[in-house]
Design an enzyme around this catalytic site. Structure first.
Site, PDB file in Angstrom:
ATOM      1  N   LYS A   1       1.406   5.629   3.329  1.00  0.00           N
ATOM      2  CA  LYS A   1       1.236   4.627   2.270  1.00  0.00           C
ATOM      3  C   LYS A   1       0.186   5.077   1.249  1.00  0.00           C
ATOM      4  CE  LYS A   1       0.019   1.442   5.305  1.00  0.00           C
ATOM      5  NZ  LYS A   1       0.090   2.160   6.605  1.00  0.00           N
TER       6      LYS A   1
ATOM      7  N   ARG B   1      -0.372  -7.807   5.814  1.00  0.00           N
ATOM      8  CA  ARG B   1      -0.173  -7.321   7.180  1.00  0.00           C
ATOM      9  C   ARG B   1       0.187  -8.441   8.141  1.00  0.00           C
ATOM     10  NH1 ARG B   1      -3.573  -2.485   6.580  1.00  0.00           N
ATOM     11  NH2 ARG B   1      -3.513  -1.262   8.470  1.00  0.00           N
TER      12      ARG B   1
ATOM     13  N   ARG C   1      -5.525  14.130   9.929  1.00  0.00           N
ATOM     14  CA  ARG C   1      -5.893  13.663   8.578  1.00  0.00           C
ATOM     15  C   ARG C   1      -7.370  13.879   8.242  1.00  0.00           C
ATOM     16  NH1 ARG C   1      -4.451   7.705   7.006  1.00  0.00           N
ATOM     17  NH2 ARG C   1      -5.437   7.262   9.007  1.00  0.00           N
TER      18      ARG C   1
ATOM     19  N   ARG D   1     -11.809   9.868   9.504  1.00  0.00           N
ATOM     20  CA  ARG D   1     -12.062   8.445   9.726  1.00  0.00           C
ATOM     21  C   ARG D   1     -12.471   8.147  11.159  1.00  0.00           C
ATOM     22  NH1 ARG D   1      -7.139   5.171   6.944  1.00  0.00           N
ATOM     23  NH2 ARG D   1      -7.396   3.933   8.810  1.00  0.00           N
TER      24      ARG D   1
ATOM     25  N   ARG E   1      -4.025   0.073  16.862  1.00  0.00           N
ATOM     26  CA  ARG E   1      -3.516  -0.147  15.504  1.00  0.00           C
ATOM     27  C   ARG E   1      -1.994  -0.278  15.503  1.00  0.00           C
ATOM     28  NH1 ARG E   1      -6.225   4.867  12.861  1.00  0.00           N
ATOM     29  NH2 ARG E   1      -5.120   4.333  10.954  1.00  0.00           N
TER      30      ARG E   1
HETATM   31  P1  AP5 Z   1      -1.705   8.424   4.832  1.00  0.00           P
HETATM   32  O1  AP5 Z   1      -1.090   8.449   3.467  1.00  0.00           O
HETATM   33  O2  AP5 Z   1      -3.192   8.462   4.900  1.00  0.00           O
HETATM   34  O3  AP5 Z   1      -1.113   7.216   5.712  1.00  0.00           O
HETATM   35  P2  AP5 Z   1      -1.273   5.636   5.587  1.00  0.00           P
HETATM   36  O4  AP5 Z   1       0.064   5.034   5.762  1.00  0.00           O
HETATM   37  O5  AP5 Z   1      -2.039   5.278   4.349  1.00  0.00           O
HETATM   38  O6  AP5 Z   1      -2.096   5.366   6.912  1.00  0.00           O
HETATM   39  P3  AP5 Z   1      -3.441   4.599   7.204  1.00  0.00           P
HETATM   40  O7  AP5 Z   1      -3.883   5.098   8.557  1.00  0.00           O
HETATM   41  O8  AP5 Z   1      -4.424   4.719   6.082  1.00  0.00           O
HETATM   42  O9  AP5 Z   1      -2.966   3.169   7.315  1.00  0.00           O
HETATM   43  P4  AP5 Z   1      -3.594   2.081   8.152  1.00  0.00           P
HETATM   44  O10 AP5 Z   1      -2.656   0.997   7.843  1.00  0.00           O
HETATM   45  O11 AP5 Z   1      -3.825   2.366   9.579  1.00  0.00           O
HETATM   46  O12 AP5 Z   1      -5.104   2.018   7.601  1.00  0.00           O
HETATM   47  P5  AP5 Z   1      -5.804   1.048   6.568  1.00  0.00           P
HETATM   48  O13 AP5 Z   1      -6.836   1.829   5.871  1.00  0.00           O
HETATM   49  O14 AP5 Z   1      -4.815   0.287   5.776  1.00  0.00           O
HETATM   50  O15 AP5 Z   1      -1.100   9.662   5.656  1.00  0.00           O
HETATM   51  C1  AP5 Z   1      -1.539   9.965   6.980  1.00  0.00           C
HETATM   52  C2  AP5 Z   1      -1.611  11.503   7.171  1.00  0.00           C
HETATM   53  O16 AP5 Z   1      -0.303  12.063   7.098  1.00  0.00           O
HETATM   54  C3  AP5 Z   1      -2.430  12.234   6.092  1.00  0.00           C
HETATM   55  O17 AP5 Z   1      -3.145  13.287   6.706  1.00  0.00           O
HETATM   56  C4  AP5 Z   1      -1.378  12.776   5.119  1.00  0.00           C
HETATM   57  O18 AP5 Z   1      -1.820  13.951   4.464  1.00  0.00           O
HETATM   58  C5  AP5 Z   1      -0.183  13.022   6.034  1.00  0.00           C
HETATM   59  N1  AP5 Z   1       1.099  12.754   5.373  1.00  0.00           N
HETATM   60  C6  AP5 Z   1       1.395  11.689   4.550  1.00  0.00           C
HETATM   61  N2  AP5 Z   1       2.683  11.756   4.139  1.00  0.00           N
HETATM   62  C7  AP5 Z   1       3.215  12.862   4.734  1.00  0.00           C
HETATM   63  C8  AP5 Z   1       4.538  13.448   4.713  1.00  0.00           C
HETATM   64  N3  AP5 Z   1       5.550  12.901   4.012  1.00  0.00           N
HETATM   65  N4  AP5 Z   1       4.751  14.567   5.470  1.00  0.00           N
HETATM   66  C9  AP5 Z   1       3.731  15.126   6.193  1.00  0.00           C
HETATM   67  N5  AP5 Z   1       2.469  14.625   6.240  1.00  0.00           N
HETATM   68  C10 AP5 Z   1       2.211  13.492   5.523  1.00  0.00           C
HETATM   69  O19 AP5 Z   1      -6.494  -0.013   7.543  1.00  0.00           O
HETATM   70  C11 AP5 Z   1      -7.597   0.319   8.357  1.00  0.00           C
HETATM   71  C12 AP5 Z   1      -8.106  -0.919   9.083  1.00  0.00           C
HETATM   72  O20 AP5 Z   1      -8.563  -1.898   8.132  1.00  0.00           O
HETATM   73  C13 AP5 Z   1      -7.081  -1.683   9.935  1.00  0.00           C
HETATM   74  O21 AP5 Z   1      -6.986  -1.132  11.218  1.00  0.00           O
HETATM   75  C14 AP5 Z   1      -7.686  -3.106   9.924  1.00  0.00           C
HETATM   76  O22 AP5 Z   1      -8.738  -3.218  10.839  1.00  0.00           O
HETATM   77  C15 AP5 Z   1      -8.257  -3.230   8.531  1.00  0.00           C
HETATM   78  N6  AP5 Z   1      -7.313  -3.816   7.554  1.00  0.00           N
HETATM   79  C16 AP5 Z   1      -6.841  -3.203   6.422  1.00  0.00           C
HETATM   80  N7  AP5 Z   1      -6.004  -4.001   5.739  1.00  0.00           N
HETATM   81  C17 AP5 Z   1      -5.930  -5.168   6.456  1.00  0.00           C
HETATM   82  C18 AP5 Z   1      -5.204  -6.378   6.280  1.00  0.00           C
HETATM   83  N8  AP5 Z   1      -4.370  -6.550   5.215  1.00  0.00           N
HETATM   84  N9  AP5 Z   1      -5.356  -7.355   7.202  1.00  0.00           N
HETATM   85  C19 AP5 Z   1      -6.178  -7.203   8.269  1.00  0.00           C
HETATM   86  N10 AP5 Z   1      -6.882  -6.064   8.494  1.00  0.00           N
HETATM   87  C20 AP5 Z   1      -6.770  -5.058   7.602  1.00  0.00           C
END
Ligand code: AP5
Ligand code: ZN
Length: 215
Positions: free
Chosen positions: A13, A87, A126, A160, A171
């Protein structure tokens, strides 16, 4: 256009949101980044959410809805990319209400489909740039020069705290219990399009572009 990128942790994402900012002048709204920023700055909010995020659990709906509402006030000419929000069904309803109040519409929800085995490899490889937020991967997207960000030249590359296999399990569980019902919710509203998130980054970007150009 205003869109949601929906998918489990590691689906890509953030990677695609950054692309859309560059190619279409859209604005990324990542609740995960906002919360991590609050932790880094040591704010009261940061202290409140730090433990919850380290365990991989979701923070409360009220907190993230408040963050999103704040950021939406300025508007965005190219449209918003909601990344990691909503979410829960409650967050989805709140977003619909915010959109209506702003006289705006949600145009598409893009589901990034991946399988769980791929997520572990993606998340454990990552690292990101602490200065500009660029996202890298040890195997699939290394920096051109080791230790130096391609985009801004910073050497502040980091991993991270919640990117370990144990926390990832929590997660993922949170995702399947609380977030995956949104797929049915947006399907029923006729707003859902799915793309193959396992394809290469450029191919995923092309698939998203063709969804946006059609809607
Ligand atoms: P990346 O693009 O970083 O993936 P992502 O989908 O953004 O994954 P996240 O881990 O950031 O999502 P998340 O939902 O767990 O974390 P968030 O910060 O939202 O890609 C991942 C890796 O793969 C990278 O190394 C990239 O280079 C590689 N890659 C990408 N695309 C590729 C491809 N096509 N082919 C090969 N490699 C590829 O949330 C963190 C925490 O915050 C949550 O756990 C929660 O506690 C809190 N939180 C955040 N939002 C909310 C909410 N709305 N409600 C409640 N709690 C929340
Ligand atoms: Zn950088």
């Amino acid at each position: 256009a205003n869109i949601i990128l929906l998918g489990p942790p590691g689906a890509g994402k953030g990677t695609q949101a950054k692309r859309l900012e560059e190619t279409r002048g859209m604005v990324q709204l990542s609740t995960g980044d906002m919360l991590k920023d609050a932790i880094a700055r040591g704010t009261e909010l940061g202290r409140r959410v730090e433990g919850i995020m380290a365990r991989g659990e979701l923070v409360t709906d009220e907190i993230v809805i408040g963050l999103i509402e704040d950021r939406m006030k300025g508007g965005a000419r190219g449209g918003f990319i909601f990344d990691g929000f909503p979410r829960t069904l409650k967050q989805a309803d709140a977003l619909a209400g915010l959109m209506t109040r702003m006289g705006s519409t949600l145009d598409r929800v893009i589901e990034m489909q991946v399988d769980d085995a791929a997520l572990v490899a993606r998340i454990t490889g990552r690292f990101t740039c602490g200065n500009c937020g660029a996202v890298y991967h040890d195997v699939t997207r290394p920096t051109k020069v080791a230790g130096v960000c391609d985009v801004c030249g910073s050497t502040d590359l980091k991993r991270r705290a919640d990117d370990n296999e144990d926390t990832l399990k929590t997660r993922l569980m949170e995702y399947y219990k609380k977030t995956s019902p949104l797929i049915g919710y947006y399907y029923a509203k006729g707003q859902l399009s799915a793309v193959d998130g396992l394809a290469e980054v450029d191919a995923v970007a092309d698939a998203i572009a063709s969804v946006l150009d059609k809607s």
